[in-house]
Design a protein around this motif. Structure first.
Motif, PDB file in Angstrom:
ATOM      1  N   HIS A 163      20.247  36.226  37.980  1.00 43.56           N
ATOM      2  CA  HIS A 163      20.193  37.858  38.376  1.00 43.56           C
ATOM      3  C   HIS A 163      19.962  37.948  39.051  1.00 43.56           C
ATOM      4  CE1 HIS A 163      18.012  41.640  37.757  1.00 43.56           C
ATOM      5  NE2 HIS A 163      16.466  41.303  38.863  1.00 43.56           N
TER       6      HIS A 163
ATOM      7  N   ARG B   3      25.262  43.421  27.373  1.00 47.50           N
ATOM      8  CA  ARG B   3      23.893  43.267  27.080  1.00 47.50           C
ATOM      9  C   ARG B   3      23.558  41.233  27.859  1.00 47.50           C
ATOM     10  NH1 ARG B   3      26.495  45.807  23.102  1.00 47.50           N
ATOM     11  NH2 ARG B   3      27.510  44.155  21.732  1.00 47.50           N
TER      12      ARG B   3
ATOM     13  N   SER C 231      22.192  41.742  30.763  1.00 43.51           N
ATOM     14  CA  SER C 231      20.761  42.308  30.455  1.00 43.51           C
ATOM     15  C   SER C 231      19.536  41.832  29.886  1.00 43.51           C
ATOM     16  CB  SER C 231      21.443  43.756  29.554  1.00 43.51           C
ATOM     17  OG  SER C 231      19.692  44.650  29.133  1.00 43.51           O
TER      18      SER C 231
ATOM     19  N   LEU D   1      17.410  39.936  32.280  1.00 43.32           N
ATOM     20  CA  LEU D   1      16.641  40.519  32.408  1.00 43.32           C
ATOM     21  C   LEU D   1      15.235  40.305  32.216  1.00 43.32           C
ATOM     22  CD1 LEU D   1      18.691  43.462  32.804  1.00 43.32           C
ATOM     23  CD2 LEU D   1      17.776  41.687  34.664  1.00 43.32           C
TER      24      LEU D   1
ATOM     25  N   TRP E 141      21.739  49.279  31.593  1.00 44.50           N
ATOM     26  CA  TRP E 141      21.448  47.761  31.945  1.00 44.50           C
ATOM     27  C   TRP E 141      20.232  46.695  32.374  1.00 44.50           C
ATOM     28  CZ3 TRP E 141      24.521  47.274  27.839  1.00 44.50           C
ATOM     29  CH2 TRP E 141      26.123  47.156  28.232  1.00 44.50           C
ATOM     30  N   TYR E 142      19.710  47.821  33.429  1.00 46.57           N
ATOM     31  CA  TYR E 142      18.395  47.495  33.611  1.00 46.57           C
ATOM     32  C   TYR E 142      17.148  48.132  33.518  1.00 46.57           C
ATOM     33  CZ  TYR E 142      19.727  44.776  37.895  1.00 46.57           C
ATOM     34  OH  TYR E 142      20.164  43.717  38.489  1.00 46.57           O
TER      35      TYR E 142
ATOM     36  N   GLU F 106      17.449  49.152  29.740  1.00 50.11           N
ATOM     37  CA  GLU F 106      17.544  48.681  28.254  1.00 50.11           C
ATOM     38  C   GLU F 106      16.177  47.446  28.091  1.00 50.11           C
ATOM     39  OE1 GLU F 106      19.590  45.495  24.821  1.00 50.11           O
ATOM     40  OE2 GLU F 106      21.040  46.930  26.140  1.00 50.11           O
TER      41      GLU F 106
ATOM     42  N   ASP G 123      20.400  49.192  19.249  1.00 46.47           N
ATOM     43  CA  ASP G 123      19.222  48.727  19.940  1.00 46.47           C
ATOM     44  C   ASP G 123      18.042  47.377  19.828  1.00 46.47           C
ATOM     45  OD1 ASP G 123      21.189  48.504  22.674  1.00 46.47           O
ATOM     46  OD2 ASP G 123      20.699  50.246  23.564  1.00 46.47           O
TER      47      ASP G 123
END
Length: 675
Positions: free
Chosen positions: A359, A411, A414, A417, A444-445, A447, A529
């Motif tokens: 990350h 994904r 993500s 994260l 993406w941050y 989600e 999701d």
């Protein structure tokens, strides 16, 4: 190079929109000086280093030089450009294709290059560098540009590497070894109206070649977005840096037809999915497509056995399903997509090492995209990140946006994260959202943060929803409509929910519960999701909320998700059928009742789609949000219906969201110092 300012003033007013210029034929009047052999000098001692190119190149030259501007090159509705007779020559990596799809951006870029060539020159001025994501067709654009220039009888130097150089002169095509420093013809006068076009594909990190950058040349360079690769070429010129965009879904579908395996592959699909009236037995896709790793499995998942019987698409629909799967996994760079259709599993395995990036390293790579810096130089970054140009007016350099290369890659990243400690995640999201280059990455941050917020809920109440109205098409596109009130019975509870994670629908429980938040963790899970369920046993009904997080103003999805939704609907109906209302005792239906069909009514499961996006606490109301559903909206809905109304929910980004995220991370056993 032409300095005729009345021309520029006439055709390029300062208010002209992007790519709104007249027919390119007007430029012939200004380039006639290049076509006059009497305007050029080529001493015999210089010519001696050149030789006549092979017969394929001579035939190619004869085929195109001085021909009219044919529709297939100037009109994207007729998009085919034949490269015979030079197709399959070794000078192009992997061999030239027989035909090239003429993308709309090729036509626009051709105009743009000409406008730059007509710009008044200055010190170290002139030239165009065309960059962009690897695999988007930059090299093939040079062939398109070559043909268009030959039609205008221009003199062209053409290089696809450091081993051979071609000169398209007035009478023939010549070739030379660039290491011998061959001299091209020179104009008799110093007039800027006379120049040589210099087309160069910088495919490797190589030293610049003098003949291609001499003062009488106007260079058009193509290169991947790696400054190290082309920096030596940029020392002597100040080229305009522009980009070729990623392909569209429509372009990928058209371009697929020009690939080597297309005809044979389609024949295999006809054996798997024969015509309904055909007596030909249906082949197993896994067996029939054994030479294309992953393709058979994708089709088996996309078209499984159902209650109504085996799903039997047309071969063309099956190929489109594979195309959508490749786009979902590998993005919109044509080379990746086409290779992914035929070698899906191999490409997936090749990507895995790049996906192990941490990350923090990812943040460092993203931070490189500072204002005024338009390219990245990390080999890893080009495998997981994609750069997309935002064109301006003809004489202005492009801006760039940065995003993950595909939804599947996004994904993957993500997911990291969820276990990454970042107490400033809200500030990170807001920073990305406010920078045009990184706005798409913010999604993406967002989600994992949205999952935390929706699962944590509050002490009660309901989330504020906005109606999304449908255009009634198939598949439909819905658009946010704040003027239309939410029906009284449409409420999404703001309560704490237990997170239930699952790999696939086969892992889901056979009995769903309220106040549970079902979240897929499989990286290839399609379309949505998360989902939640509102149960109403007394009314013999349930509401299935399908949740999709997005930062984009428009959002799509994968049709494979409809199958998952129908399976959830089937499970809910069975659950309701077997669960009596609280005020009733379940009793056995008697034979007379069964004979008279006096049985319990069919349970009702209503599907509702919820599009979720962020908004900073002090931001104004977001612009219009649209959502285009995937293809297959009206298919296989007879028994279990996946269709439903759509709504929009904005989550306000506050510090409280960070506290919730950290609390949930610590609940799952992660240290606040763990990455």
């Amino acid at each position: 190079m032409q300095t005729n300012s009345p021309f520029l003033l006439r055709f390029l007013p300062t208010t002209c929109p992007v790519f709104a210029i007249p027919d390119i034929g007007e430029y012939n009047n200004l380039a006639n000086a290049n076509t006059d052999v009497d305007n050029w000098l080529w001493p015999e001692e210089d010519k001696a280093l050149w030789r006549l190119a092979g017969p394929e190149w001579q035939n190619f030259f004869t085929k195109w030089r001085g021909t009219s501007e044919c529709d297939s090159l100037a009109d994207p509705s007729s998009p085919k450009l034949s490269l015979a007779p030079i197709a399959r020559l070794s000078s192009y990596p992997r061999g030239l294709p027989v035909a090239v799809l003429v993308r709309k951006c090729y036509i626009e870029m051709f105009h743009r290059v000409w406008v730059r060539a007509l710009k008044p020159p200055g010190p170290k001025d002139g030239g165009v560098l065309i960059t962009g994501q690897p695999g988007t067709g930059k090299t093939l654009f040079l062939y398109y540009l070559l043909v268009r220039l030959l039609q205008q009888k221009q003199i062209v130097l053409f290089s696809l590497g450091d081993h051979e150089l071609f000169l398209f002169f007035h009478d023939a095509v010549y070739s030379a070894n660039p290491r011998m420093h061959p001299s091209p013809p020179t104009p008799k006068s110093s007039s800027p109206d006379v120049f040589i076009w210099s087309l160069v594909d910088i495919s490797v990190r190589q030293e610049s070649q003098w003949p291609l950058l001499s003062r009488h040349c106007f260079p058009v360079l193509t290169a991947s977005p790696d400054p190290i690769q082309y920096r030596t070429w940029m020392k002597g010129i100040m080229a305009l840096i522009v980009g070729l965009p990623l392909w569209t879904r429509e372009e990928l579908s058209l371009g697929l037809q020009y690939q080597d395996f297309y005809v044979n592959f389609l024949d295999l699909l006809r054996q798997i999915y024969p015509d309904k009236d055909s007596s030909q037995p249906r082949m197993d896709p896994i067996i029939a497509l054994a030479g294309f790793p992953g393709a058979g499995r994708i089709l088996q998942e996309r078209y499984p056995m159902t209650i109504e019987g085996p799903m039997s698409p047309s071969p063309e629909d099956a190929l489109n399903a594979l195309l959508d799967a490749a786009i979902e996994h590998f993005g919109y760079a044509a080379r990746d997509v086409f290779h992914g259709i035929y070698h899906f599993d191999t490409m997936t395995e090749d990507l895995k090492p790049a996906l192990q990036i941490s990350h923090l390293v990812l943040q460092e790579i993203i931070a490189v995209l500072a204002p005024g810096y338009s390219v990245l130089n990390s080999r890893v970054s080009h495998r997981i990140l994609v750069m997309h140009p935002i064109p301006h007016k003809y004489l202005d350099a492009d801006d760039w946006t940065l995003n993950f290369k595909s939804d599947w890659i996004g994904r993957n990243m993500s997911k990291q994260l969820h276990i990454a400690e970042d107490i400033n995640i809200c500030q990170t999201i807001n920073m990305f959202r406010k920078r045009p280059q990184t706005a798409a990455l913010a999604g993406w941050y967002f989600e994992p943060l949205a999952h935390c917020r929706l699962a944590a809920g509050s002490t009660g109440g309901f989330w504020p929803l906005v109606t999304m109205t449908s255009n009634g098409a198939d598949p439909p596109e819905v658009i946010s409509d704040p003027s239309t009130p939410i029906p009284n019975n449409v409420k999404f509870a703001q309560v704490q929910r237990k997170v239930v994670k699952f790999q696939s629908t086969t892992d889901l429980p056979t009995c769903f519960k309220e106040h549970e938040y079902y979240q897929p963790v499989a990286l290839n899970f399609p379309f949505f999701d998360a989902f939640t369920v509102d149960l109403h046993p007394s009314r013999h009904s349930a509401i299935l909320w399908i949740l999709q997080m997005t930062m984009s103003r428009s959002h799509g999805g994968s049709a494979v998700g409809y199958q998952a939704i129908r399976k959830i609907v089937a499970t809910l109906k069975k659950q309701l059928q077997e669960t009596p209302a609280p005020s009733q005792k379940k009793r056995k239906i008697t034979k007379p009742e069964a004979d008279n069909k006096q049985i319990v009514s069919e349970p009702l499961v209503e599907v509702r789609y919820l599009l979720i996006s962020p908004r900073a606490q002090n931001d104004p109301v977001q612009p219009t949000k649209t959502w285009r559903f995937p293809n297959g909206w009206n298919e296989n809905c007879k028994t279990y219906d996946h269709r439903g109304d759509a709504y929009w929910l904005e989550i306000i980004l506050t510090v409280r969201v960070v506290d919730i995220a950290l609390s949930l991370l610590q609940t799952e056993g992660y240290s606040t110092l763990q990455l």
